[in-house]
Design a protein around this motif. Structure first.
Motif, PDB file in Angstrom:
ATOM      1  N   SER A  46       0.834  -1.200   0.000  1.00 47.33           N
ATOM      2  CA  SER A  46       0.000   0.000   0.000  1.00 47.33           C
ATOM      3  C   SER A  46       0.869   1.250   0.000  1.00 47.33           C
ATOM      4  O   SER A  46       1.651   1.467   0.929  1.00 47.33           O
ATOM      5  CB  SER A  46      -0.904   0.011   1.230  1.00 47.33           C
ATOM      6  OG  SER A  46      -1.481   1.283   1.437  1.00 47.33           O
ATOM      7  N   SER A  47       0.742   2.074  -1.024  1.00 46.71           N
ATOM      8  CA  SER A  47       1.497   3.325  -1.052  1.00 46.71           C
ATOM      9  C   SER A  47       1.074   4.242   0.100  1.00 46.71           C
ATOM     10  O   SER A  47       1.898   4.991   0.638  1.00 46.71           O
ATOM     11  CB  SER A  47       1.313   4.041  -2.391  1.00 46.71           C
ATOM     12  OG  SER A  47      -0.049   4.347  -2.623  1.00 46.71           O
ATOM     13  N   SER A  80       4.936  -6.016  -6.882  1.00 42.31           N
ATOM     14  CA  SER A  80       4.714  -5.823  -8.315  1.00 42.31           C
ATOM     15  C   SER A  80       5.299  -6.969  -9.124  1.00 42.31           C
ATOM     16  O   SER A  80       6.452  -7.361  -8.918  1.00 42.31           O
ATOM     17  CB  SER A  80       5.360  -4.505  -8.760  1.00 42.31           C
ATOM     18  OG  SER A  80       5.351  -4.390 -10.165  1.00 42.31           O
ATOM     19  N   HIS A 125       3.070  -1.133 -12.922  1.00 39.25           N
ATOM     20  CA  HIS A 125       2.910  -0.997 -11.472  1.00 39.25           C
ATOM     21  C   HIS A 125       4.274  -1.104 -10.800  1.00 39.25           C
ATOM     22  O   HIS A 125       5.018  -2.045 -11.013  1.00 39.25           O
ATOM     23  CB  HIS A 125       1.988  -2.090 -10.936  1.00 39.25           C
ATOM     24  CG  HIS A 125       1.755  -1.975  -9.465  1.00 39.25           C
ATOM     25  ND1 HIS A 125       1.845  -3.046  -8.612  1.00 39.25           N
ATOM     26  CD2 HIS A 125       1.432  -0.908  -8.680  1.00 39.25           C
ATOM     27  CE1 HIS A 125       1.582  -2.663  -7.381  1.00 39.25           C
ATOM     28  NE2 HIS A 125       1.330  -1.366  -7.401  1.00 39.25           N
ATOM     29  N   ALA A 176       0.975   9.353  -6.025  1.00 33.99           N
ATOM     30  CA  ALA A 176       0.990   7.898  -6.196  1.00 33.99           C
ATOM     31  C   ALA A 176       0.177   7.453  -7.404  1.00 33.99           C
ATOM     32  O   ALA A 176       0.511   6.455  -8.052  1.00 33.99           O
ATOM     33  CB  ALA A 176       0.477   7.222  -4.929  1.00 33.99           C
ATOM     34  N   GLU A 177      -0.881   8.173  -7.714  1.00 40.74           N
ATOM     35  CA  GLU A 177      -1.765   7.796  -8.822  1.00 40.74           C
ATOM     36  C   GLU A 177      -1.050   7.798 -10.176  1.00 40.74           C
ATOM     37  O   GLU A 177      -1.488   7.120 -11.108  1.00 40.74           O
ATOM     38  CB  GLU A 177      -2.973   8.733  -8.876  1.00 40.74           C
ATOM     39  CG  GLU A 177      -3.933   8.591  -7.708  1.00 40.74           C
ATOM     40  CD  GLU A 177      -3.459   9.252  -6.436  1.00 40.74           C
ATOM     41  OE1 GLU A 177      -4.057   8.994  -5.368  1.00 40.74           O
ATOM     42  OE2 GLU A 177      -2.462  10.024  -6.468  1.00 40.74           O
ATOM     43  N   ASP A 181       2.766   4.274  -8.169  1.00 38.05           N
ATOM     44  CA  ASP A 181       2.145   3.863  -6.909  1.00 38.05           C
ATOM     45  C   ASP A 181       3.135   3.872  -5.751  1.00 38.05           C
ATOM     46  O   ASP A 181       3.314   2.888  -5.038  1.00 38.05           O
ATOM     47  CB  ASP A 181       1.469   2.497  -7.032  1.00 38.05           C
ATOM     48  CG  ASP A 181       0.546   2.196  -5.844  1.00 38.05           C
ATOM     49  OD1 ASP A 181      -0.116   3.135  -5.360  1.00 38.05           O
ATOM     50  OD2 ASP A 181       0.508   1.028  -5.400  1.00 38.05           O
TER      51      ASP A 181
END
Length: 226
Positions: A46-47, A80, A125, A176-177, A181
């Motif tokens: 989770s970023s 990833s 990703h 992050a978007e 990420d």
């Protein structure tokens, strides 16, 4: 012992790549390696969780910027598929750049004069997101610097071949978007020989190839002196 190229890098007068780096009292080192046991309680997939950890470390130490990462063995890439396969020799988990973690949209400045070699939005990703590569020819040395995890807006001002002045704004940090990420940060990397890459270059190595990359991508702090 430093190589001639490394000695050249360490002697160059540079501009800060982020203005906040001018105040060294506001900078803390950040360890994101497998040896940092504090990361065992952080959800590295989770970023947002990683950002909360980094920001809490900066707040705890009253810092504006966190810096680190060159040759760190990291576990966070396992989130990833881009960095697989997962075996000892070929898992890419050794970081080749220096990361500078700070607020989104922070301006990024050219530490040296040069020209725009290439750029690309690397959208895998865990990849760089918007990425800029500058080419430098100074005192007989030709080399490149890479700036990863920038904003999409940064890309609108880039033109291949365009000259860049030392201290000129070349982009800003992405969220992050758009940045692969990750929490907002700059991945800064020095590249001696760019090979056939454009707008991209490996920023993480495996054990099998690390000897080559250590030589081709020397410690960025020789240049930045953080």
């Amino acid at each position: 012992m430093l190589s001639p190229f490394e000695q050249f890098l360490s002697a160059l007068p540079t501009h800060v790549v982020l203005e906040a780096l001018a105040d060294k009292s506001s900078i803390i080192p950040l360890n994101l390696s497998l040896t940092n046991t504090a990361l065992q309680t952080v959800d590295l997939s989770s970023s947002k969780a990683l950002e909360a950890y980094i920001w809490s470390e900066m707040a705890r130490q009253q810092a504006k910027v966190a810096v680190g990462g060159y040759l760190e063995h990291r576990g966070l890439y396992r989130r990833s598929t881009y960095f697989k396969p997962l075996d000892v020799d070929t898992e890419r988990n050794i970081h080749l750049g220096l990361d500078v973690w700070t607020a989104v949209d922070t301006p990024v400045l050219a530490p040296l004069k040069g020209s725009i070699h290439s750029f690309n939005n690397n959208t895998n990703h865990g990849d760089y997101g918007p990425t800029l590569i500058l080419k430098h020819k100074i005192e007989g040395f030709e080399f490149y610097t890479l700036y990863g995890h920038l904003s999409l807006a940064s890309m609108s001002s880039w033109r291949v071949g365009e000259a860049v002045n030392q201290g000129q704004q070349i982009g800003s940090l992405g969220a992050a978007e758009v940045n692969g990420d990750y929490p907002p940060h700059l991945h800064f990397q020095i590249i001696r020989a760019i090979q056939d890459f454009k707008g991209d270059y490996p920023g993480v190595s495996n054990l099998k190839d690390i000897a080559f990359y250590k030589e081709n991508c020397p410690n960025p702090n020789l240049l930045l002196d953080i």
